[in-house]
Design an enzyme around this catalytic site. Structure first.
Site, PDB file in Angstrom:
ATOM      1  N   ASP A 146       0.866  -1.171   0.000  1.00  0.00           N
ATOM      2  CA  ASP A 146       0.000   0.000   0.000  1.00  0.00           C
ATOM      3  C   ASP A 146       0.911   1.232   0.000  1.00  0.00           C
ATOM      4  OD1 ASP A 146      -3.192   0.657   1.644  1.00  0.00           O
ATOM      5  OD2 ASP A 146      -2.095   1.758   0.108  1.00  0.00           O
TER       6      ASP A 146
HETATM    7  C1  GLC Z   1      -4.337   4.413  -0.092  1.00  0.00           C
HETATM    8  C2  GLC Z   1      -5.211   3.254   0.318  1.00  0.00           C
HETATM    9  C3  GLC Z   1      -5.335   2.196  -0.736  1.00  0.00           C
HETATM   10  C4  GLC Z   1      -5.234   2.834  -2.101  1.00  0.00           C
HETATM   11  C5  GLC Z   1      -3.813   3.366  -2.254  1.00  0.00           C
HETATM   12  C6  GLC Z   1      -3.601   4.074  -3.601  1.00  0.00           C
HETATM   13  O1  GLC Z   1      -3.631   4.878   1.001  1.00  0.00           O
HETATM   14  O2  GLC Z   1      -4.944   2.589   1.546  1.00  0.00           O
HETATM   15  O3  GLC Z   1      -6.591   1.526  -0.525  1.00  0.00           O
HETATM   16  O4  GLC Z   1      -5.522   1.883  -3.104  1.00  0.00           O
HETATM   17  O5  GLC Z   1      -3.458   4.243  -1.200  1.00  0.00           O
HETATM   18  O6  GLC Z   1      -4.377   5.228  -3.670  1.00  0.00           O
END
Ligand code: GLC
Length: 740
Positions: free
Chosen positions: A274
């Site tokens: 993430d």
């Molecule tokens: C965010 C979220 C994740 C998302 C990623 C990209 O912090 O936790 O669900 O897909 O970053 O935006």
């Protein structure tokens, strides 16, 4: 039967698939053999869109193989051209974005889609999202979010399918199939991303990013099934979660990513961290610095690092120092290249910018979004006021009546508010010729505490035959990093409801929110309540037709509604405890003065709110009534290899043609470990005409009763079971059966 006639095509298809796989692997091997270490690490480095000139330089030099959040098709083509025509090996970019519940055409938030209990509508929504987004060059979405959510304080419950593993599994698979279709080399598909692996929804206190303490058994019995189902359905990518579980961040959890995901489940897709979750292992106290974090993540099984710059800055040195093997890097790059080959990006790296503009908001897309919003609405209360009949004048009020931005809900990067059809606009368009519609918002937005217009609301309500109050949450109040410790209606919305009620006319509350709010205190101020988790672009038309009976509510609670936030975490599929509440316990206003120490219930409940929820999982009313009967099993005992066949009669005993979500629950009465008092194992939307009765069937393989028990092996255990077929998680008469 001439078997050859049937077997031959199957054999040819199987051989073709194998040869394609072999061919892809050969192409990967060839490419890897040509890549420098820097180019390999570049493929493992995902960057977000920003300074385009700087980005182009990174791509040209092979520093990044994936970009997220590129805003449009033309920009994708420009940056893809740099990758394909100006970098040394011409490896195409993979472009990703959070297309969570629609791209331009916005569907209800996933929690709302879950309320439909309709995998078909969820798959259709994902298909529409893939068509619109892929046309703009986005071939990888960070969805479905599969986090089991048992705590409505957690803002990301909005993105989840709620508290049940089976419902989440069924709808997660539907989303994967909608995004990926039958052939991911088709340019109208997107790679799905099952996230957040794993346990993120169990954040302590419902406070986002907080730690979790999920035991191994609970992980296997509750949190993993949706991910396993999506891996088995062919989800091409997995995203690791921010949380640490029992001290180990998912992004550095080797047992999770290699032993379980790769070895046990056979996942051959790609794992992405993430956003900066690699770097955040320092803040977790799991890594001393970015170098150690990079080593932990890549050795644990993360293939691509999203925005922590750990891999791009640390891996070369880690390999030189022998802390990371070259084979580990090659395998990560292999997984990334395989994804790009599977998406056909080497053959079709560019998009048609004219088509990209034309396909957005296509009529059939809007129709699908409207159907999803209609099926997602839950009728929580109705004294007969709904559907509105015979009214000549209605007052429409509330901060969500005409909220084009907030109606779209959280994680809505590309949905344009000007396309949102609000309830006010829809009521005027669809019913304005038959009904006089007075509009007074009363409040400007959900947090508004300006009570100066509430008197006007009461006065106008006196001139109407009924009042519809649209309340709820602004979109920003749910979603990532938006936890709440108080779930009551924000601002002066409860007072607004009372101001409407003060006129003495029927009041209908329509709540649009990103979570189940604690609206118990508002129920006595309304004759009926329709709950719509941020319903998206077409929510207004869906709600207008539901209010006037041109559509009939069929939604069911995908998550428990609490009486008070203090009950959290609360969920239907709970264990019984040794002293389960009877429901007859003495409550705080009944307790005598100087009561003796053991004079109260001595059971698992709250003195002030008792035990039960406001509305249970699976609950939802209709404009008609349904009756269940004759629940019968084809046997009273089964071996683990058999299938339970359940028949039951469902009758529509009211005046409206309608749909009922029939639900099948089981209970393992005594296991090697304590088991939940109910577990959803089947559900089906059944349409019946007014007065119609039908004999319906569910089939449940006994193997689906397996769980991880005391010995930590996943298996079916013999013993007594109970089974219910009913309309929610607390009703129905149990039927007993044995597994032998
Ligand atoms: C965010 C979220 C994740 C998302 C990623 C990209 O912090 O936790 O669900 O897909 O970053 O935006």
């Amino acid at each position: 039967m001439n078997l050859k006639k049937y077997l031959l095509p199957v054999a040819i298809m199987a051989l073709t698939a194998c040869s394609q796989t072999d061919d892809t692997e050969r192409r990967i091997d060839r490419l890897i053999s040509q890549m420098t270490l820097a180019e390999k690490i570049g493929q493992m480095n995902q960057l977000t869109y920003g300074d385009e000139e700087w980005l182009a330089e990174q791509i040209r030099n092979g520093v990044s193989g994936s970009i997220l959040n590129i805003p449009d098709a033309a920009t994708v083509n420009r940056l893809q051209k740099v990758a394909v025509e100006e970098s040394r090996l011409g490896i195409p970019l993979i472009v990703s974005r959070d297309v969570i519940h629609g791209f331009h055409t916005i569907f209800p938030i996933p929690l709302g889609q879950a309320a439909s209990f309709d995998p078909a509508i969820v798959e259709q929504g994902a298909r529409v999202a893939a068509i619109e987004a892929s046309a703009c060059g986005i071939r990888w979405t960070f969805s479905p979010m599969l986090d089991i959510s048992r705590d409505p304080r957690w803002g990301r419950i909005a993105e989840s399918f709620g508290e049940d593993p089976y419902l989440t599994s069924q709808l997660g698979v539907a989303m994967v199939e909608g995004y990926q279709g039958d052939d991911t080399s088709d340019p109208s598909t997107m790679a799905a991303c099952a996230k957040h692996f794993i346990g993120y929804g169990a954040a302590e206190g419902g406070r986002d990013y907080n730690g979790t303490t999920i035991t191994e058994r609970l992980m296997h019995n509750v949190y993993m099934p949706p991910f396993k189902a999506c891996v088995d359905a062919g989800a091409l990518t997995i995203m690791t979660s921010f949380n640490e579980n029992d001290g180990v961040p998912s992004t550095g959890n080797r047992h999770l990513l290699r032993d379980i995901l790769r070895q046990q489940w056979g996942f051959d897709g790609m794992v992405v961290s993430d956003w900066n979750s690699t770097g955040e292992m320092i803040a977790h106290g799991f890594a001393a610095d970015l170098k150690e974090a990079a080593a932990q993540a890549v050795n644990a099984g993360v293939d691509m690092d999203m925005m922590s710059h750990a891999f791009i800055s640390q891996l070369e040195e880690l390999i030189d120092e022998g802390k990371v093997d070259m084979e580990t890097v090659d395998n990560a790059v292999r997984n990334i290249l395989r994804l790009k080959f599977r998406l056909g990006l080497f053959e079709n790296p560019y998009v048609d910018e004219t088509y990209a503009a034309e396909i957005q908001y296509a009529p059939e897309h809007l129709a699908a979004a409207k159907r999803a919003a209609e099926e997602s609405a839950i009728l929580l209360k109705n004294d007969g006021t709904l559907p509105l009949k015979g009214v000549r004048t209605i007052l429409v009020t509330g901060p969500m009546a005409d909220a084009q931005h907030d109606q779209l809900g959280t994680w809505c990067f590309d949905g344009e508010p000007e396309h949102t059809v609000t309830p006010l606009a829809a009521l005027r368009k669809l019913y304005g010729d038959k009904v006089r519609i007075i509009y007074e918002p009363g409040l400007g937005y959900s947090r508004d505490n300006d009570r100066s217009k509430l008197g006007r609301v009461t006065a106008l309500a006196r001139t109407a035959d009924a009042v519809v109050v649209f309340a709820g949450e602004e979109a920003i109040l749910s979603g990532e990093a938006h936890s709440l410790s108080n779930l009551d209606l924000q601002g002066a919305q409860s007072e607004l409801l009372r101001a409407a009620k003060a006129a003495g006319k029927p009041v209908v509350a329509v709540i649009m929110a990103g979570r189940p709010l604690t609206i118990g205190g508002d129920l006595d101020a309304c004759n009926a309540m329709l709950y719509s988790f941020h319903p998206g672009t077409m929510g207004g038309e869906a709600l207008a037709e539901l209010l006037f009976g041109d559509a009939v509510p069929s939604g069911k609670c995908p998550v428990t509604f609490l009486k008070e936030v203090g009950q959290a975490p609360y969920y239907y599929n709970r264990n019984n405890t040794g002293r389960p509440a009877s429901g007859n316990e003495m409550l705080i206003d009944q307790i005598p003065l100087r009561a003796g120490q053991t004079s109260l219930g001595c059971s698992s409940y709250y003195l002030d709110t008792g035990f039960g929820p406001l509305f249970p999982f699976g609950y939802g009313l209709s404009y008609t009534t349904f009756e269940y009967g004759d629940v019968k099993l084809d046997s009273n005992e089964y071996t683990p290899d058999q299938t339970i066949k359940v028949t039951f009669t469902l009758s529509n005993t009211g005046k409206y043609d309608a749909v009922e979500v029939a639900q099948l629950y089981i209970r393992d009465v005594a296991g090697s470990i304590a088991r939940p008092i109910r577990e959803l194992k089947r559900f089906e939307r059944i349409a019946l005409k007014a007065g119609e009765s039908r004999t319906c069937t569910f089939e449940l393989p006994v193997s689906e009763l397996a769980f991880m028990g005391l010995d930590k092996r996943v298996k079916v255990e013999p013993g007594d079971f109970k089974l219910w077929v009913c309309g929610d998680s607390v009703s129905g008469e149990a039927v007993d059966f044995k597994v032998i």
